[in-house]
Design a protein around this motif. Structure first.
Motif, PDB file in Angstrom:
ATOM      1  N   GLU A  47       0.826  -1.202   0.000  1.00  0.00           N
ATOM      2  CA  GLU A  47       0.000   0.000   0.000  1.00  0.00           C
ATOM      3  C   GLU A  47       0.866   1.260   0.000  1.00  0.00           C
ATOM      4  OE1 GLU A  47      -4.043  -1.811   2.038  1.00  0.00           O
ATOM      5  OE2 GLU A  47      -2.420  -1.115   3.334  1.00  0.00           O
ATOM      6  N   CYS A  48       1.992   1.214   0.695  1.00  0.00           N
ATOM      7  CA  CYS A  48       2.936   2.344   0.661  1.00  0.00           C
ATOM      8  C   CYS A  48       3.405   2.585  -0.771  1.00  0.00           C
ATOM      9  CB  CYS A  48       4.153   2.070   1.549  1.00  0.00           C
ATOM     10  SG  CYS A  48       3.828   2.071   3.310  1.00  0.00           S
ATOM     11  N   LEU A  49       3.780   1.512  -1.455  1.00  0.00           N
ATOM     12  CA  LEU A  49       4.268   1.644  -2.830  1.00  0.00           C
ATOM     13  C   LEU A  49       3.155   2.016  -3.801  1.00  0.00           C
ATOM     14  CD1 LEU A  49       6.910  -1.222  -3.137  1.00  0.00           C
ATOM     15  CD2 LEU A  49       7.229   1.147  -2.452  1.00  0.00           C
ATOM     16  N   GLU A  50       1.965   1.486  -3.581  1.00  0.00           N
ATOM     17  CA  GLU A  50       0.830   1.828  -4.454  1.00  0.00           C
ATOM     18  C   GLU A  50       0.512   3.326  -4.333  1.00  0.00           C
ATOM     19  OE1 GLU A  50      -2.421   1.077  -7.163  1.00  0.00           O
ATOM     20  OE2 GLU A  50      -0.460   0.205  -6.784  1.00  0.00           O
ATOM     21  N   HIS A  51       0.616   3.861  -3.140  1.00  0.00           N
ATOM     22  CA  HIS A  51       0.429   5.299  -2.910  1.00  0.00           C
ATOM     23  C   HIS A  51       1.461   6.094  -3.719  1.00  0.00           C
ATOM     24  CE1 HIS A  51      -0.289   9.024  -0.680  1.00  0.00           C
ATOM     25  NE2 HIS A  51       1.004   9.081  -0.406  1.00  0.00           N
ATOM     26  N   HIS A 172       7.834   7.315   2.362  1.00  0.00           N
ATOM     27  CA  HIS A 172       7.047   6.085   2.368  1.00  0.00           C
ATOM     28  C   HIS A 172       7.903   4.828   2.239  1.00  0.00           C
ATOM     29  CE1 HIS A 172       3.194   7.916   2.886  1.00  0.00           C
ATOM     30  NE2 HIS A 172       3.511   8.824   1.973  1.00  0.00           N
ATOM     31  N   ILE A 173       9.094   4.955   1.702  1.00  0.00           N
ATOM     32  CA  ILE A 173      10.040   3.823   1.722  1.00  0.00           C
ATOM     33  C   ILE A 173      10.451   3.552   3.173  1.00  0.00           C
ATOM     34  CG2 ILE A 173      12.407   3.113   1.114  1.00  0.00           C
ATOM     35  CD1 ILE A 173      10.359   2.726  -1.167  1.00  0.00           C
ATOM     36  N   LYS A 174      10.712   4.602   3.929  1.00  0.00           N
ATOM     37  CA  LYS A 174      11.054   4.439   5.355  1.00  0.00           C
ATOM     38  C   LYS A 174       9.879   3.794   6.090  1.00  0.00           C
ATOM     39  CE  LYS A 174      15.159   6.184   5.263  1.00  0.00           C
ATOM     40  NZ  LYS A 174      16.226   5.213   5.106  1.00  0.00           N
ATOM     41  N   GLN A 175       8.662   4.210   5.760  1.00  0.00           N
ATOM     42  CA  GLN A 175       7.474   3.630   6.359  1.00  0.00           C
ATOM     43  C   GLN A 175       7.405   2.127   6.036  1.00  0.00           C
ATOM     44  OE1 GLN A 175       3.826   5.345   4.897  1.00  0.00           O
ATOM     45  NE2 GLN A 175       2.533   4.230   6.344  1.00  0.00           N
TER      46      GLN A 175
END
Length: 182
Positions: A47-51, A172-175
């Protein structure tokens, strides 16, 4: 803030290379791991990557179009950030204690059914970003302006747009990294 253009582009390329490396490591993970969420309302790695893919779909063509159509060639050695662009970019940088932000409903991928194709799409977008950073050497990063995703009326300097988008990716990569650690 002023920064050497060569340094700015080099720093942004390093972040982008690291994003690619991290995403490629995700291809070794199974779907269960990539879809794991720490709570019902938190995002999974996918979901982070889709965002990020959602925003890449807007910003990559916008940046490429503005570089291609720019009539301002690169003559400066330093980039001076804009007030609004610098604010937006710095807001995206990950902090030691993760600061949550509201996302637009259309950009929120929570509870979507996602698979590894999200990772592959992200990797492709990051390669495109790297290519655009290279092309950006030929244009004036201050005079070349881009629209932003929330309003076509607001324009940012190209250098600030790169900073904003790449810092947002980093955030978001860190997330996603934090989700994998748990």
């Amino acid at each position: 803030m002023k920064i050497s253009i060569n340094q700015l582009l080099a720093d942004l390329k390093i972040i982008t290379e690291n994003n690619i490396e991290f995403a490629e490591s995700l291809l070794d993970q199974n779907n269960e791991t990539l879809n794991f969420r720490t709570s019902e309302n938190s995002w999974s790695v996918l979901e982070c990557l889709e965002h990020l893919n959602f925003y890449g779909k807007f910003y990559l063509p916008e940046i490429e179009d503005r570089i291609t159509k720019s009539r301002f060639s690169s003559k400066k050695t330093e980039f001076k950030t804009g007030l609004l662009g610098n604010y937006f970019a710095n807001m995206m940088l990950p902090k030691a204690k993760f600061n949550k932000m509201k996302t637009m409903k259309t950009a929120n991928p929570i509870h979507k059914i996602l698979d590894r194709s999200v990772v592959e799409k992200f990797i492709n977008q990051q390669h495109k970003m790297f290519e655009l950073l290279e092309k950006a050497k030929t244009v004036d990063l201050e005079k070349t302006k881009t629209s932003i995703s929330i309003s076509r009326l607001i324009k940012l300097k190209l250098g600030d747009t790169f900073r904003f988008v790449i810092y947002h990716n980093l955030r978001h990569i860190k997330q996603a990294e934090n989700i994998l650690i748990r």
